[in-house]
Design an enzyme around this catalytic site. Structure first.
Site, PDB file in Angstrom:
ATOM      1  CG  ASP A 157     -23.096  -0.138   1.929  1.00 39.74           C
ATOM      2  OD1 ASP A 157     -22.158   0.596   2.342  1.00 39.74           O
ATOM      3  OD2 ASP A 157     -23.122  -0.666   0.797  1.00 39.74           O
ATOM      4  CG  LEU A 158     -26.789   3.771  -1.735  1.00 44.98           C
ATOM      5  CD1 LEU A 158     -26.300   4.891  -2.629  1.00 44.98           C
ATOM      6  CD2 LEU A 158     -28.294   3.583  -1.938  1.00 44.98           C
ATOM      7  CG  ASP A 170     -21.937   2.820  -1.029  1.00 43.52           C
ATOM      8  OD1 ASP A 170     -21.152   2.750  -0.032  1.00 43.52           O
ATOM      9  OD2 ASP A 170     -22.123   1.900  -1.824  1.00 43.52           O
TER      10      ASP A 170
END
Lengths: 149, 557
Positions: free
Chosen positions: B429-430, B472
């Site tokens: 996950d960004l 994301d």
């Protein structure tokens, strides 16, 4: 045709035979006749050949143009002699010749008399005539013509 | 009534002309022969007997004359009688000659008549005087008559000779005339023959031309016109028309019927040519017999290039073995319906088609060919591929989406369970993506996501799967790993590469990423468990300050 030829050939053989045997059969003395003409005729001599032509009527006129009148003398004593001497053929041949001439219409045969006297009388009367007679039958009415061989 | 009403009559007419020509020649020959016959008959009945009688009479007369002469010279009556007997032959001969000459020879008639009279006169005299002279044995006794007869006989002989000469001339003249006549007849026959021959040639040619050749020529023109597709006028029929005219009418009728059929065929051809699907008709040896327009448009070949070509050559190379087995089936009467196949066109690119084929048979059951239909499914296939892509891939990054990822994960799980190899699942996950998105907009956010996806793909092996699960969030499936250390090394590389700045709208932006890692183990029974574990590890990484990775351990549960 053949028949005709045979007949003609036969006639010719007969004539030749007569011509061949004639002179032997008629052999006589040469001086037992004389040629005579009319006394007024100028002719004195004649060649035998001319005489033959005259008697065979192959010459029918004299040199002056007058007709020749031939007389055959049938005097048996001189007829054969004359025929042999002048004509060089037998009297029989001469007869046949004259008959043929008559038959073929080639001309009238010459006058024929039986005796010397009749001949001399006729020649003495006809100026252009010629014939032959025994020498002893000659008269002043006729003239003897010598034959030159 | 037309006498040339049929071909038999026409042939008979030609034959009759030739026969008439022959008849003319025969008649001319007959006339010539009759002329010759008339001459020969005349010569046989009149001239030759006249001549021979004349000759005989002449010789008899000579014989008679000789007999007379012999008789007279030798004095033989017998010879004269024999000569007279000859008269019995000569007189009838002369009479017969007079009769013969009476009708036929006007010029000779007076001569022979006078000859007879002359002879009779001669004989009357000769028989008389010659006999008398012989009988008298003195030819000179009838010297005048006999001399006259001698002249007559000479004249008679001359006349006989003259008549005999004229008879000889007559015979010669007859033969000369006949020679001339024969020459004339020869020329005449030659002219008649040539004229008859020419007339026969002209008439027969004219008849044959008018009655046979010209009508047949018209039929040929009709056939030629028909062959060129022109309209044929109905032949004028007359009463009593012959077989040629009937043939012309029948032909015209046939062309009319064929024209009707041809319209239907055009119609069918039109349909076939305008149908959207490709139609190819094959010969039994699998060479292409004919095609429609759709085929030409599909393959970009000309009709000439296709016809005669082996059907295999228009199939994609990869399918040739399948095609061979298929066509063996066609030859045995099998039918194929709507299977997917690939044609190969002029540019040698594969063209996807739905392919159907069925054999064609002659009425006697022999194989006539194979009819092949093909629908171009390029667009359909493209649409289908698109749908398939959309169903399994993320449109923005091109990475497998959640569906495909879970599919592959499930497969990997079952394979690992079966073969016992080790794999790892990364849940990513960004960090700080939302502020970037808010600041630079969605496009910049999308761009950042694409860049992240690219960097992630660069980091892993081709056999590994990088997936965007949504927003994301990403996931990575390392299908085979040796040990946890390899996993840690890859995770470290990911942190490294994502940690490098992104150039967005001229600004260098730094993004972080939180990674939860779950290694496979014998306890794991499902993909969901793995995901859940990895997710948990990822949240742990977030919780521990982001931009790091956490390896899941059962203690975290």
């Amino acid at each position: 045709m053949m028949l005709t030829l045979k007949k003609r050939t036969g006639g010719l053989i007969l004539a030749l035979w007569l011509f061949a045997v004639g002179p032997a059969a008629g052999a006589t003395a040469q001086d037992d006749f004389v040629l005579v003409v009319n006394s007024e005729n100028d002719l004195t001599t004649i060649n035998r050949k001319d005489a033959e032509l005259i008697f065979l009527k192959k010459q029918r006129s004299w040199p002056d143009g007058k007709n020749i009148s031939v007389v055959i003398n049938e005097n048996p004593r001189i007829y054969d002699s004359f025929s042999h001497t002048v004509l060089r053929r037998s009297s029989q041949q001469f007869l046949v010749f004259r008959k043929q001439m008559l038959f073929r219409g080639q001309g009238m045969p010459p006058l024929t008399l039986k005796t010397d006297q009749d001949v001399v009388a006729f020649v003495g009367e006809h100026i252009g005539s010629i014939s032959y007679v025994s020498p002893d039958a000659v008269t002043l009415a006729v003239k003897v013509v010598s034959i030159l061989q | 009534m037309n006498i040339l009403c049929n071909i038999r009559c026409k042939i008979w007419a030609c034959g009759s002309v030739a026969f008439l020509s022959y008849l003319a020649i025969t008649l001319a020959t007959a006339w010539v022969n009759s002329e010759t016959q008339i001459f020969i008959t005349h010569a046989q009945r009149i001239d030759l007997p006249l001549f021979s009688k004349g000759v005989l009479a002449n010789s008899l007369l000579n014989a008679q004359n000789q007999e007379y002469e012999n008789g007279l010279l030798a004095g033989e009556q017998g010879e004269v009688h024999q000569a007279n007997m000859l008269h019995n032959q000569i007189a009838p001969l002369l009479d017969e000659m007079v009769q013969l000459v009476d009708v036929n020879h006007n010029d000779l008639h007076p001569s022979i008549l006078s000859l007879r009279d002359e002879y009779n006169n001669y004989y009357v005299m000769a028989s008389q005087y010659y006999l008398e002279a012989v009988q008298k044995n003195d030819i000179f006794a009838f010297r005048n008559e006999i001399h006259q007869l001698g002249k007559l006989q000479a004249s008679l002989s001359a006349d006989f000779k003259e008549v005999a000469g004229r008879l000889q001339e007559m015979i010669n003249e007859d033969f000369e005339k006949n020679k001339q006549r024969i020459e004339f007849h020869t020329r005449f026959l030659a002219i008649v023959f040539i004229l008859s021959f020419l007339v026969a040639i002209v008439v027969v040619n004219w008849l044959a031309n008018r009655e046979i050749i010209v009508p047949l020529g018209k039929i040929k023109m009709m056939i030629d016109d028909f062959g060129r597709g022109r309209t044929i006028e109905k032949p004028q029929s007359s009463r009593g028309g012959d077989e040629i005219q009937e043939l012309a009418s029948s032909f015209w009728q046939m062309t009319s019927d064929i024209q009707l059929i041809t319209v239907s065929r055009n119609y069918v051809d039109n349909i076939i040519n305008n149908m959207s699907d490709s139609l190819i008709v094959l010969n039994p040896d699998l060479t292409i017999q004919t095609t429609n327009h759709a085929t030409l448009n599909l393959l970009h070949f000309s009709k000439e290039e296709l016809e005669g070509r082996h059907f295999r050559t228009i199939f994609s190379h990869a399918e040739k073995a399948i095609v061979d087995s298929l066509f063996h089936g066609f030859l045995e009467g099998k039918v194929v319906t709507n299977i997917e196949a690939f044609y190969t066109g002029y540019d040698e690119l594969p063209i996807p088609v739905y392919f159907s084929a069925s054999p064609l048979y002659f009425p006697d059951g022999a194989l006539q060919g194979i009819s092949c239909m093909a629908s171009d499914i390029s667009e359909l296939k493209e649409q289908r591929d698109n749908l398939e892509f959309l169903a399994n891939f993320d449109k923005l990054t091109g990475l497998p989406n959640r569906n495909l990822f879970f599919d592959r994960l499930t497969v990997t799980v079952s394979e690992a369970r079966r073969y016992g190899h080790l794999f790892a699942l990364f849940y990513l996950d960004l960090d700080n993506f939302k502020p970037l998105n808010d600041k630079y907009g969605h496009a910049a956010g999308d761009h950042a996501l694409q860049e992240v996806a690219r960097r992630l793909q660069e980091t892993v092996r081709d056999s590994d799967t990088v997936s965007r699960l949504g927003g994301d969030e990403f996931a990575i499936l390392l299908s085979r790993i040796k040990d946890a250390g390899e996993t840690i090394m890859i995770a470290t590389k990911i942190l490294d590469i994502i940690g490098k700045p992104f150039l967005i709208q001229g600004d260098q932006c730094i993004l972080g990423i939180s990674i939860g890692i779950c290694l496979s183990s014998t306890e794991i029974t499902s993909a969901d468990d793995l995901v859940k574990n990895a997710d948990m590890a990822m949240y742990a990484a977030k919780a521990q300050g982001r931009n790091r990775f956490i390896l899941f351990s059962p203690e975290q549960v």
